[in-house]
Design a protein around this motif. Sequence first.
Motif, PDB file in Angstrom:
ATOM      1  N   ALA A   1       0.829  -1.213   0.000  1.00  0.00           N
ATOM      2  CA  ALA A   1       0.000   0.000   0.000  1.00  0.00           C
ATOM      3  C   ALA A   1       0.861   1.260   0.000  1.00  0.00           C
ATOM      4  CB  ALA A   1      -0.934   0.001   1.208  1.00  0.00           C
ATOM      5  N   GLY A   2       2.159   1.103  -0.275  1.00  0.00           N
ATOM      6  CA  GLY A   2       3.062   2.255  -0.296  1.00  0.00           C
ATOM      7  C   GLY A   2       3.144   2.871  -1.686  1.00  0.00           C
ATOM      8  N   TYR A   3       4.136   3.741  -1.835  1.00  0.00           N
ATOM      9  CA  TYR A   3       4.340   4.500  -3.083  1.00  0.00           C
ATOM     10  C   TYR A   3       4.500   3.559  -4.286  1.00  0.00           C
ATOM     11  CZ  TYR A   3       7.060   7.595  -6.257  1.00  0.00           C
ATOM     12  OH  TYR A   3       7.544   8.308  -7.328  1.00  0.00           O
ATOM     13  N   VAL A   4       5.442   2.636  -4.195  1.00  0.00           N
ATOM     14  CA  VAL A   4       5.651   1.695  -5.299  1.00  0.00           C
ATOM     15  C   VAL A   4       4.550   0.635  -5.287  1.00  0.00           C
ATOM     16  CG1 VAL A   4       7.222  -0.058  -6.231  1.00  0.00           C
ATOM     17  CG2 VAL A   4       8.151   2.076  -5.309  1.00  0.00           C
TER      18      VAL A   4
ATOM     19  N   TYR B   1      12.836  -9.393  -3.161  1.00  0.00           N
ATOM     20  CA  TYR B   1      13.106  -8.423  -2.101  1.00  0.00           C
ATOM     21  C   TYR B   1      13.527  -7.063  -2.671  1.00  0.00           C
ATOM     22  CZ  TYR B   1      15.341  -6.171   1.894  1.00  0.00           C
ATOM     23  OH  TYR B   1      15.693  -5.268   2.869  1.00  0.00           O
ATOM     24  N   ALA B   2      12.866  -6.012  -2.184  1.00  0.00           N
ATOM     25  CA  ALA B   2      13.247  -4.643  -2.562  1.00  0.00           C
ATOM     26  C   ALA B   2      14.378  -4.185  -1.665  1.00  0.00           C
ATOM     27  CB  ALA B   2      12.055  -3.701  -2.406  1.00  0.00           C
ATOM     28  N   SER B   3      15.593  -4.285  -2.160  1.00  0.00           N
ATOM     29  CA  SER B   3      16.725  -3.707  -1.438  1.00  0.00           C
ATOM     30  C   SER B   3      16.864  -2.257  -1.915  1.00  0.00           C
ATOM     31  CB  SER B   3      17.980  -4.541  -1.718  1.00  0.00           C
ATOM     32  OG  SER B   3      19.086  -4.002  -1.049  1.00  0.00           O
TER      33      SER B   3
ATOM     34  N   SER C   1      -0.741   6.751  -6.755  1.00  0.00           N
ATOM     35  CA  SER C   1      -1.940   7.089  -5.972  1.00  0.00           C
ATOM     36  C   SER C   1      -1.589   7.231  -4.487  1.00  0.00           C
ATOM     37  CB  SER C   1      -3.047   6.061  -6.190  1.00  0.00           C
ATOM     38  OG  SER C   1      -2.561   4.763  -5.991  1.00  0.00           O
ATOM     39  N   ARG C   2      -0.465   6.622  -4.037  1.00  0.00           N
ATOM     40  CA  ARG C   2       0.093   6.934  -2.713  1.00  0.00           C
ATOM     41  C   ARG C   2       1.367   7.711  -2.997  1.00  0.00           C
ATOM     42  NH1 ARG C   2       4.705   6.508   1.009  1.00  0.00           N
ATOM     43  NH2 ARG C   2       4.001   8.589   1.476  1.00  0.00           N
ATOM     44  N   GLN C   3       1.198   9.027  -3.032  1.00  0.00           N
ATOM     45  CA  GLN C   3       2.304   9.862  -3.502  1.00  0.00           C
ATOM     46  C   GLN C   3       3.392  10.036  -2.457  1.00  0.00           C
ATOM     47  OE1 GLN C   3       2.471  10.982  -6.730  1.00  0.00           O
ATOM     48  NE2 GLN C   3       4.562  11.332  -6.092  1.00  0.00           N
TER      49      GLN C   3
END
Length: 326
Positions: A10-13, A114-116, A175-177
């Motif tokens: 639910a974050g920016y990316v 994984y997002a490093s 949409s989550r800027q």
Amino acid sequence: MEKILIIGGAGYVGCELTKLLLSKNYQVSVFDLMIYGEDKLPIHKNLNKIKGDIRDIDLLEKIVPGHDSLIHLACISNDPSFELNPLLGKSINYDSFLPIVNISKKNKIKKFIYASSSSVYGVKKENNVTEDLSLEPLTDYSKYKAMCEKILLDNQSSNFCTTILRPATVCGYSSRQRLDVIVNIFTNLAFNNNLISVFGGNQLRPNIHIKDMTRAYLNILQQSNLNIDGKIYNVGYENKSVIDIANLVKNCMDSEIKLITEETNDNRSYHVSSEKIKKELGFVSNFTIKDAIIDLISAFTSNKLVDPLKNPDYFNIKKMQSINLK
Ligand SMILES: NC(=O)c1ccc[n+]([C@@H]2O[C@H](COP(=O)([O-])OP(=O)(O)OC[C@H]3O[C@@H](n4cnc5c(N)ncnc54)[C@H](O)[C@@H]3O)[C@@H](O)[C@H]2O)c1
């Protein structure tokens, strides 16, 4: 239908990635503390939103089973927010990581992505930062990213495919800027304040458009495990200097923009190479920094962003200060 669990979705990316995966006919579950609200995610028959904390092992034990792949984005996701409460940051960004990996392995997650961050390299003398260079993280946020990478690599096995992405700084509309990442900061200041303050200027800062970032995760999901198992990829596109980014933003505006440069002691400068992901997986970026600036201008013009200079929703540090998370 393949089932994907996005932790921190639910974050920016995550919000934009969720929409992309839904459009490609994936069944998506988003597990997130919803710090920035769950209303930024769409309502969709193939989307399941679960509010919860990644430190809640019992909840994870219930949620993970039944998914094919997992994308881990949840994080206190910049240096200042991390430093606000280092113990909290460590508990979320690092202590929870091994339990998540163990639960995923136990429940036969086929791909764990994984997002490093490309900040794990620290400052390098090499002109072109490739994945094989040593990691010299300069901050705790980056240090724990590097330590999570090691945990994941140690757990890679023939039944548990792991892939690590090291993204450059992401830019553009979501949409989550977020308005606390470099291109977005400059565009916000220019559009809403007619002034850009640049600290330093000559430092190179690699960026990637949010649409390309989400395409990169999709690319990994679509790969055969044989291609990506145990692999690490930088994901960036344009390596422009801070002053060049500021000038690009300035030139995209209709009105006169004042540009002020100030001294900085943050001289981190690096040129991240994204050749490996191009060569091995055929992934190339399609969108430029200029595209991201134009998308943001369009969002400001159509009033999609409310009170953009002050609203804590757009600045991770302000949000973390306001919610007092334990
Ligand atoms: N945005 C960038 O420029 C960038 C660059 C490199 C790497 N990354 C990495 O990509 C990932 C996504 O970044 P982003 O910009 O979307 O960040 P973000 O802060 O917008 O999103 C992180 C999400 O994690 C959630 N979260 C935080 N703590 C949680 C917890 N305890 N339990 C459950 N959910 C929790 C938040 O609610 C939020 O929705 C992060 O891991 C970040 O480090 C981002």
